[in-house]
Structures are given as C-alpha cells and as structure tokens.
Design an enzyme around this catalytic site. Sequence first.
Site, mmCIF file in Angstrom:
data_model
loop_
_atom_site.group_PDB
_atom_site.id
_atom_site.type_symbol
_atom_site.label_atom_id
_atom_site.label_comp_id
_atom_site.label_asym_id
_atom_site.label_seq_id
_atom_site.Cartn_x
_atom_site.Cartn_y
_atom_site.Cartn_z
ATOM 1 N N ASP A 156 -18.293 -21.786 20.305
ATOM 2 C CA ASP A 156 -19.528 -21.078 20.628
ATOM 3 C C ASP A 156 -19.195 -19.719 21.238
ATOM 4 O O ASP A 156 -18.542 -19.646 22.284
ATOM 5 C CB ASP A 156 -20.364 -21.898 21.605
ATOM 6 C CG ASP A 156 -21.662 -21.199 21.995
ATOM 7 O OD1 ASP A 156 -22.698 -21.517 21.398
ATOM 8 O OD2 ASP A 156 -21.618 -20.328 22.891
ATOM 9 N N HIS A 174 -30.332 -14.989 21.686
ATOM 10 C CA HIS A 174 -29.660 -15.285 22.951
ATOM 11 C C HIS A 174 -30.645 -15.488 24.112
ATOM 12 O O HIS A 174 -30.474 -16.408 24.915
ATOM 13 C CB HIS A 174 -28.683 -14.156 23.282
ATOM 14 C CG HIS A 174 -27.547 -14.587 24.153
ATOM 15 N ND1 HIS A 174 -26.291 -14.017 24.085
ATOM 16 C CD2 HIS A 174 -27.457 -15.538 25.115
ATOM 17 C CE1 HIS A 174 -25.496 -14.592 24.961
ATOM 18 N NE2 HIS A 174 -26.179 -15.519 25.606
ATOM 19 N N LEU A 215 -21.071 -27.560 33.632
ATOM 20 C CA LEU A 215 -20.481 -28.046 34.880
ATOM 21 C C LEU A 215 -21.051 -27.316 36.094
ATOM 22 O O LEU A 215 -20.542 -27.454 37.207
ATOM 23 C CB LEU A 215 -18.963 -27.877 34.851
ATOM 24 C CG LEU A 215 -18.231 -28.466 33.637
ATOM 25 C CD1 LEU A 215 -16.736 -28.190 33.731
ATOM 26 C CD2 LEU A 215 -18.510 -29.953 33.495
ATOM 27 N N ILE A 219 -20.820 -27.471 25.732
ATOM 28 C CA ILE A 219 -19.778 -26.500 25.378
ATOM 29 C C ILE A 219 -19.020 -26.037 26.625
ATOM 30 O O ILE A 219 -19.146 -24.894 27.052
ATOM 31 C CB ILE A 219 -20.371 -25.300 24.610
ATOM 32 C CG1 ILE A 219 -21.640 -24.760 25.310
ATOM 33 C CG2 ILE A 219 -20.672 -25.666 23.173
ATOM 34 C CD1 ILE A 219 -22.151 -23.446 24.729
ATOM 35 N N SER A 234 -12.888 -23.248 29.394
ATOM 36 C CA SER A 234 -11.747 -23.111 30.287
ATOM 37 C C SER A 234 -10.721 -22.243 29.574
ATOM 38 O O SER A 234 -10.729 -22.149 28.345
ATOM 39 C CB SER A 234 -11.133 -24.479 30.624
ATOM 40 O OG SER A 234 -9.989 -24.311 31.453
ATOM 41 N N VAL A 235 -9.870 -21.600 30.336
ATOM 42 C CA VAL A 235 -8.760 -20.865 29.736
ATOM 43 C C VAL A 235 -7.430 -21.538 30.065
ATOM 44 O O VAL A 235 -6.374 -21.049 29.666
ATOM 45 C CB VAL A 235 -8.740 -19.389 30.202
ATOM 46 C CG1 VAL A 235 -9.994 -18.668 29.746
ATOM 47 C CG2 VAL A 235 -8.580 -19.297 31.725
ATOM 48 N N ASN A 238 -10.838 -31.738 29.124
ATOM 49 C CA ASN A 238 -12.275 -31.720 28.840
ATOM 50 C C ASN A 238 -12.581 -32.353 27.488
ATOM 51 O O ASN A 238 -13.584 -33.064 27.333
ATOM 52 C CB ASN A 238 -12.801 -30.291 28.873
ATOM 53 C CG ASN A 238 -12.869 -29.709 30.269
ATOM 54 O OD1 ASN A 238 -12.776 -30.424 31.265
ATOM 55 N ND2 ASN A 238 -13.023 -28.398 30.360
#
Length: 275
Positions: A45, A108, A190, A228, A231-232, A240
């Site tokens: 996404d 959006h 989250l 969705i 995280s990096v 996850n």
Amino acid sequence: MSVPHLRLSESVTIPQLGFGVFKVDPAATQQVVETALEAGYRHIDTAAVYGNEEGVGRALAASGLPAGEVFVTTKLWNADQGYDTTLAAFERSMERLGLDVLDLYLIHWPMPDHGSYVETWRALAQLHADGRVRAVGVSNFGIAELQVLAEAGLPTPAINQIEAHPLLGQAALRDYHRTHGMVTEAWSPLAQGQALDLPEIAAIAEAHGATPAQIVIAWHLALGNVVIPKSVTPERITSNFAAHEIVLTDEEVARIDALDRGHRVGPDPNTFHRL
C-alpha cells in the site's frame, strides 16, 4: 497457513494482511519493500503523496515475482481531485509504479469543503470501467460522504481505508461498510505504537507467546479488517507478517474491542483539508 483474502468484487480479492509504506524514506523504499516481499507479503500500500511510488515499482520489478502476484494500492492526492486532474494524476502514478494495470486506486481524503470528491469518484469509476484499475475505493470517508456518492447514483466503493486500531474501533463506520457491501481497511493499525503499551494487549500477547503488535494485527484480522502495518526493521516486518497465524478467542477480541476510546492518532477527516 496462508494470508486470508477478502472479496472486493466477483473477480477481485485482496490479501487481508498487507504492508504499508507511509513515511518510508523514498531512498530506502525499494529495499524495505523487497524485505517485505521476501517475508511473504503480497499486498503493498502506497500513495502519491508518500513520494515513494517509484521505490515500490523498483522493488516489484526486482522481485522476480510473476506479474499480478502482488496486490498494489496507491492513492490520489487531494490537490489532484477533479475529473480530468484525477485521470492525469493516475497516469503519473502508473508511470512511477511501472504498472499497466493497478489493483486498487483510492481517493486519499474526501476534502468535503473542496467540493470535488463526487467528480473525482466519477473518474475512478471510469478508470475501473476502462480496465485500468481492477477495483476502486476511498480513504477516510465518513458515512455522510459515502451517502453522497450513493445518492449521486454512483458505484459503491469496494473499500474504505480509515484510521482504526484498538483505541479507535470505528464500529459504526465498519457496520455501515458491512451493510453496504464494502470492505474496511485499517491504517495506523497499531495507533503509532500507542496500542502496544496497553496492559490488556500485553496480557493477551503473553498468553499466546506473541508480541503486542502481532496481537493487535490478529485482532484486525479477526474483525475482518484489511490491515497494513508498516515497519522499516526487517525483524519487525517478518514478525508482523507472522500475526496471520495467530487465532484469538472471541473473549480476547471482545477485551480488545473494549479498549476503544475514540482516540485518533492521525488527522480528523472532517477537519483535514491540506492540498
């Protein structure tokens, strides 16, 4: 166990667990998305305003995965609302993504004071009719805006992507979606980490030998939301994704439902009007 899919139309399904790239540095996006794809995600996404569509496109091209195996969503930014401007913005997004056909295109934000979302939705419906987009939907729309689209005689959005998490359950809006055949998709699932510090979540996580993030993601899946997480960090990306293997009891889902405080961590669609 594979990630469940939800039906958007007779011919289109969406993986219920996807990977979001909001605020992922454009320079890092390709590597981050490649990590997500390697972890098993098959739903990415993005949005025009994120500035990282090109990185998503490069990751898809480099993945070696067959065309159509990864479900891709992007979103039209507010300044491009309007019929002709929407069509032009869509082509720019497609060029950046390197795609011929998009899986899901969203408005959006409704921007009700801007007065353009009905004509914008007409443009999305035309893109769908022309086969350029497999499914079309909206993001951050409330019941009032969804009713305006219905009263205009326009197709019902397949999905509405909204802020939703244990502190903001959005039960009334989710019920409206369900009644009208729409799927709910949760962004900021989250609560930007705020939900992870709640003792109720921690207790359920301990019972399952899971992380708090996994429990919150599993809760979304149990509710029937598309979710969705972003995280990096490679370890968290992988962790996850494993949440889809966790099955919560009805009592655990109810305990998390009870945490709803109507608390937003993102902008309120009724007052957010940035172009």
